[in-house]
Design a protein around this motif. Structure first.
Motif, PDB file in Angstrom:
ATOM      1  N   ILE A 124       0.840  -1.201   0.000  1.00  0.00           N
ATOM      2  CA  ILE A 124       0.000   0.000   0.000  1.00  0.00           C
ATOM      3  C   ILE A 124       0.876   1.253   0.000  1.00  0.00           C
ATOM      4  N   LEU A 125       1.945   1.216   0.794  1.00  0.00           N
ATOM      5  CA  LEU A 125       2.847   2.365   0.861  1.00  0.00           C
ATOM      6  C   LEU A 125       3.509   2.615  -0.493  1.00  0.00           C
ATOM      7  N   THR A 126       3.907   1.529  -1.166  1.00  0.00           N
ATOM      8  CA  THR A 126       4.535   1.661  -2.486  1.00  0.00           C
ATOM      9  C   THR A 126       3.562   2.233  -3.505  1.00  0.00           C
ATOM     10  N   ILE A 127       2.297   1.804  -3.433  1.00  0.00           N
ATOM     11  CA  ILE A 127       1.283   2.329  -4.349  1.00  0.00           C
ATOM     12  C   ILE A 127       1.091   3.822  -4.121  1.00  0.00           C
ATOM     13  N   LYS A 128       1.032   4.247  -2.860  1.00  0.00           N
ATOM     14  CA  LYS A 128       0.906   5.674  -2.561  1.00  0.00           C
ATOM     15  C   LYS A 128       2.108   6.455  -3.070  1.00  0.00           C
ATOM     16  N   GLY A 129       3.296   5.849  -2.948  1.00  0.00           N
ATOM     17  CA  GLY A 129       4.491   6.504  -3.461  1.00  0.00           C
ATOM     18  C   GLY A 129       4.441   6.661  -4.972  1.00  0.00           C
ATOM     19  N   ALA A 130       3.931   5.628  -5.671  1.00  0.00           N
ATOM     20  CA  ALA A 130       3.807   5.705  -7.131  1.00  0.00           C
ATOM     21  C   ALA A 130       2.807   6.782  -7.533  1.00  0.00           C
ATOM     22  N   VAL A 131       1.701   6.899  -6.770  1.00  0.00           N
ATOM     23  CA  VAL A 131       0.710   7.935  -7.052  1.00  0.00           C
ATOM     24  C   VAL A 131       1.313   9.321  -6.856  1.00  0.00           C
ATOM     25  N   ALA A 132       2.123   9.474  -5.788  1.00  0.00           N
ATOM     26  CA  ALA A 132       2.771  10.767  -5.541  1.00  0.00           C
ATOM     27  C   ALA A 132       3.730  11.123  -6.672  1.00  0.00           C
ATOM     28  N   GLN A 133       4.482  10.128  -7.175  1.00  0.00           N
ATOM     29  CA  GLN A 133       5.403  10.387  -8.279  1.00  0.00           C
ATOM     30  C   GLN A 133       4.638  10.753  -9.545  1.00  0.00           C
ATOM     31  N   GLN A 134       3.524  10.031  -9.817  1.00  0.00           N
ATOM     32  CA  GLN A 134       2.737  10.337 -11.005  1.00  0.00           C
ATOM     33  C   GLN A 134       2.166  11.751 -10.940  1.00  0.00           C
ATOM     34  N   GLU A 135       1.730  12.167  -9.758  1.00  0.00           N
ATOM     35  CA  GLU A 135       1.177  13.515  -9.606  1.00  0.00           C
ATOM     36  C   GLU A 135       2.248  14.561  -9.924  1.00  0.00           C
ATOM     37  N   THR A 136       3.472  14.326  -9.446  1.00  0.00           N
ATOM     38  CA  THR A 136       4.570  15.259  -9.714  1.00  0.00           C
ATOM     39  C   THR A 136       4.883  15.305 -11.203  1.00  0.00           C
ATOM     40  N   GLU A 137       4.934  14.144 -11.840  1.00  0.00           N
ATOM     41  CA  GLU A 137       5.281  14.098 -13.263  1.00  0.00           C
ATOM     42  C   GLU A 137       4.201  14.747 -14.123  1.00  0.00           C
ATOM     43  N   ARG A 138       2.926  14.544 -13.778  1.00  0.00           N
ATOM     44  CA  ARG A 138       1.849  15.184 -14.544  1.00  0.00           C
ATOM     45  C   ARG A 138       1.894  16.701 -14.373  1.00  0.00           C
ATOM     46  N   MET A 139       2.202  17.166 -13.164  1.00  0.00           N
ATOM     47  CA  MET A 139       2.332  18.601 -12.941  1.00  0.00           C
ATOM     48  C   MET A 139       3.487  19.156 -13.774  1.00  0.00           C
ATOM     49  N   SER A 140       4.587  18.414 -13.813  1.00  0.00           N
ATOM     50  CA  SER A 140       5.746  18.840 -14.599  1.00  0.00           C
ATOM     51  C   SER A 140       5.401  18.897 -16.088  1.00  0.00           C
ATOM     52  N   GLU A 141       4.624  17.929 -16.567  1.00  0.00           N
ATOM     53  CA  GLU A 141       4.226  17.925 -17.979  1.00  0.00           C
ATOM     54  C   GLU A 141       3.370  19.146 -18.309  1.00  0.00           C
ATOM     55  N   ARG A 142       2.452  19.486 -17.416  1.00  0.00           N
ATOM     56  CA  ARG A 142       1.591  20.649 -17.671  1.00  0.00           C
ATOM     57  C   ARG A 142       2.421  21.932 -17.698  1.00  0.00           C
ATOM     58  N   ILE A 143       3.356  22.029 -16.768  1.00  0.00           N
ATOM     59  CA  ILE A 143       4.199  23.232 -16.726  1.00  0.00           C
ATOM     60  C   ILE A 143       5.064  23.316 -17.976  1.00  0.00           C
ATOM     61  N   ASN A 144       5.643  22.179 -18.377  1.00  0.00           N
ATOM     62  CA  ASN A 144       6.502  22.175 -19.559  1.00  0.00           C
ATOM     63  C   ASN A 144       5.730  22.541 -20.824  1.00  0.00           C
ATOM     64  N   THR A 145       4.490  22.059 -20.927  1.00  0.00           N
ATOM     65  CA  THR A 145       3.664  22.403 -22.087  1.00  0.00           C
ATOM     66  C   THR A 145       3.379  23.897 -22.128  1.00  0.00           C
ATOM     67  N   SER A 146       3.084  24.469 -20.961  1.00  0.00           N
ATOM     68  CA  SER A 146       2.827  25.903 -20.885  1.00  0.00           C
ATOM     69  C   SER A 146       4.073  26.705 -21.246  1.00  0.00           C
ATOM     70  N   LEU A 147       5.237  26.263 -20.732  1.00  0.00           N
ATOM     71  CA  LEU A 147       6.485  26.963 -21.038  1.00  0.00           C
ATOM     72  C   LEU A 147       6.808  26.879 -22.526  1.00  0.00           C
ATOM     73  N   LEU A 148       6.581  25.715 -23.138  1.00  0.00           N
ATOM     74  CA  LEU A 148       6.859  25.553 -24.559  1.00  0.00           C
ATOM     75  C   LEU A 148       5.983  26.484 -25.395  1.00  0.00           C
ATOM     76  N   GLN A 149       4.710  26.606 -25.018  1.00  0.00           N
ATOM     77  CA  GLN A 149       3.816  27.497 -25.752  1.00  0.00           C
ATOM     78  C   GLN A 149       4.293  28.945 -25.660  1.00  0.00           C
ATOM     79  N   ARG A 150       4.769  29.352 -24.489  1.00  0.00           N
ATOM     80  CA  ARG A 150       5.297  30.714 -24.340  1.00  0.00           C
ATOM     81  C   ARG A 150       6.539  30.915 -25.207  1.00  0.00           C
ATOM     82  N   ARG A 151       7.406  29.900 -25.244  1.00  0.00           N
ATOM     83  CA  ARG A 151       8.615  30.012 -26.066  1.00  0.00           C
ATOM     84  C   ARG A 151       8.244  30.099 -27.549  1.00  0.00           C
ATOM     85  N   GLU A 152       7.217  29.328 -27.952  1.00  0.00           N
ATOM     86  CA  GLU A 152       6.777  29.369 -29.347  1.00  0.00           C
ATOM     87  C   GLU A 152       6.251  30.752 -29.714  1.00  0.00           C
ATOM     88  N   GLN A 153       5.752  31.481 -28.728  1.00  0.00           N
ATOM     89  CA  GLN A 153       5.253  32.832 -28.970  1.00  0.00           C
ATOM     90  C   GLN A 153       6.364  33.868 -28.935  1.00  0.00           C
TER      91      GLN A 153
END
Length: 473
Positions: A124-153
């Motif tokens: 259970i602890l490992t599953i929670k850790g995987a969920v925490a990592q996925q949340e961080t990676e999805r947040m990073s993806e959203r930020i990177n997409t936003s930054l890329l759009q700004r650079r394209e502009q």
């Protein structure tokens, strides 16, 4: 597992912009209340404020490292955290933590009630850790997409230290006119037909009363950093890749910046090939015949006689990290005479330089590629092109554009450095002409291995005591 007598509390928060540490204080309070309910005695608190534990963070966590070391050494026998994502957001790091717990037998508890004493609890602890990592990676993806759009502009990254040429606090959107003029004058000095060096630019800027953004005097390296920065040329980058041109003004145009890069790259040759400002014609070309280290050249005075010598320094480390052997020490004048004869013979054997063909004009090809990129971007913004097709096509076009611009920049530098009469340049032995003579040496000689001739020799050394490796091509 026995009840811990010396528990450690680990508290962490990723961002604390105000520095008030309220987040770690709330975590510590909840952990202390948990220890009181379980009857654990708190020995030490390991706080880390404004420190990320995500997969994208490259900063170390000294308090976390100290806590694990104390647990291994038995200084503490229990660890308490507020929640698993406060401990780590990396599944690999969590797995390592659980292995350390099983190996050293310390207790572990969270305010959310995870149990690591059973296989099910660890799962259970490992599953929670995987969920925490996925949340961080999805947040990073959203930020990177936003930054890329700004650079394209055409909007560059606004963070980081102040850069020379831009107004402080303007987020690189406004130019400092006085500094910009110095940058442009330095560019003219570097690209002059009788070129100056970054050291000359540094001395010029210092003489004008200018200081670096950090308030210090200008040096060769700090000048190079100004001209190496893409911001100086108004170029927007994303993760090291050229995205396009900035919508804001810049000290230099893209073409000027790329020309400077070609110039600096042409000067950035290893020391054995004669780069840098030196006092002796062949310093940097000479190597120890015994260990291969670069030989030093300096003036020496022995028994009242002053002369130049070249020697292997036993306290100097070479490129491979090894110290020199110190077994070679020779008079420099004889070596210089031998090499001068080699250079003169090589120049006399060369055919007279032909009239240089007209330089190729790359402007048409560059303009065509830029137009194709603008058309491609317009189709993507209008929703007529899928993201995957757009980025694949864009990467291909930008690679072609980078190659063409590099060739154009090299052509400009080559035209500005065309030498009409190499023998005449070689015959000019003034100090001001040393760098141009060294460039001729580099076109003939790659390096020279110098061997020891022993002590007490009265007659001139044998010519075999040096071995010349010609320059390739």
């Amino acid at each position: 597992m026995a009840k811990p007598k010396r528990a450690g509390i680990y508290v962490r928060i990723s961002k604390d912009r105000k520095g008030e540490e309220l987040g770690v204080q709330r975590q510590e309070k909840a952990c202390r209340e948990l220890c009181e309910r379980m009857g654990w005695s708190v020995l030490k608190v390991y706080p880390e404020n404004d420190v990320s534990a995500s997969t994208t963070s490259k900063r170390g966590r000294p308090a976390y490292t100290e806590m694990l070391r104390d647990a291994r050494d038995g200084f503490i026998d229990g660890i308490v955290v507020h929640s698993i994502d406060r401990l780590t957001r990396r599944i690999s790091e969590l797995a390592g933590f659980l292995e350390e717990q099983q190996k050293h037998g310390f207790a572990f508890a969270t305010t959310e009630g995870e149990d690591t004493s059973t296989a099910g609890g660890r799962m259970i602890l490992t599953i929670k850790g995987a969920v925490a990592q996925q949340e961080t990676e999805r947040m990073s993806e959203r930020i990177n997409t936003s930054l890329l759009q700004r650079r394209e502009q055409g909007k560059p990254h606004a963070g980081g230290k102040r850069q020379f040429g831009f107004k402080e606090g303007s987020c690189f959107q406004e130019l400092d006119q006085a500094e910009t003029e110095l940058v442009r004058e330095g560019h003219r000095m570097l690209m002059d037909r009788n070129p100056k060096t970054p050291g000359d630019v540094a001395r010029f800027w210092n003489s004008c009363g200018s200081t670096s953004p950090q308030g210090g005097a200008w040096t060769i390296q700090s000048v190079k950093r100004v001209y190496r920065s893409e911001r100086t040329g108004g170029i927007v980058t994303y993760k090291g890749q050229d995205i396009g041109d900035s919508v804001y003004a810049a000290p230099l145009t893209r073409e000027q910046w790329e020309t400077v890069q070609a110039l600096l790259d042409s000067r950035a040759t290893p020391a054995p090939h004669g780069s840098g400002r030196r006092k002796h014609l062949y310093s940097g070309f000479l190597r120890c015949g015994n260990c291969g280290s670069a030989l030093r050249v300096q003036w020496a005075t022995v028994q009242g006689r002053t002369f130049r010598r070249t020697f292997c320094h036993s306290g100097q480390r070479g490129k491979d990290g090894r110290l020199g052997c110190g077994k070679v020490s020779r008079k420099y004048v004889w070596i210089e005479q031998q090499l001068n004869e080699v250079i003169a013979a090589a120049l006399s054997a060369r055919e007279p330089q032909r009239q240089e063909a007209p330089a190729e004009d790359f402007r048409g090809g560059i303009g065509l590629l830029e137009a194709r990129i603008r058309t491609l971007r317009g189709r993507w913004k209008d929703g007529r092109m899928a993201d995957e097709d757009y980025f694949d096509s864009l990467a291909h076009l930008r690679e072609e554009l980078r190659t063409l611009r590099a060739r154009a920049a090299a052509s400009v530098v080559r035209r500005s450095r065309t030498e009409s009469d190499a023998p005449a340049v070689w015959a000019d032995e003034t100090v001001e002409n040393l760098e141009r003579r060294r460039a001729i040496v580099a076109s003939v000689i790659d390096h020279v291995d110098v061997f020891s001739v022993g002590r007490g020799r009265r007659k001139p050394p044998e010519t075999t005591s040096i071995r010349i490796t010609p320059a390739s091509g």
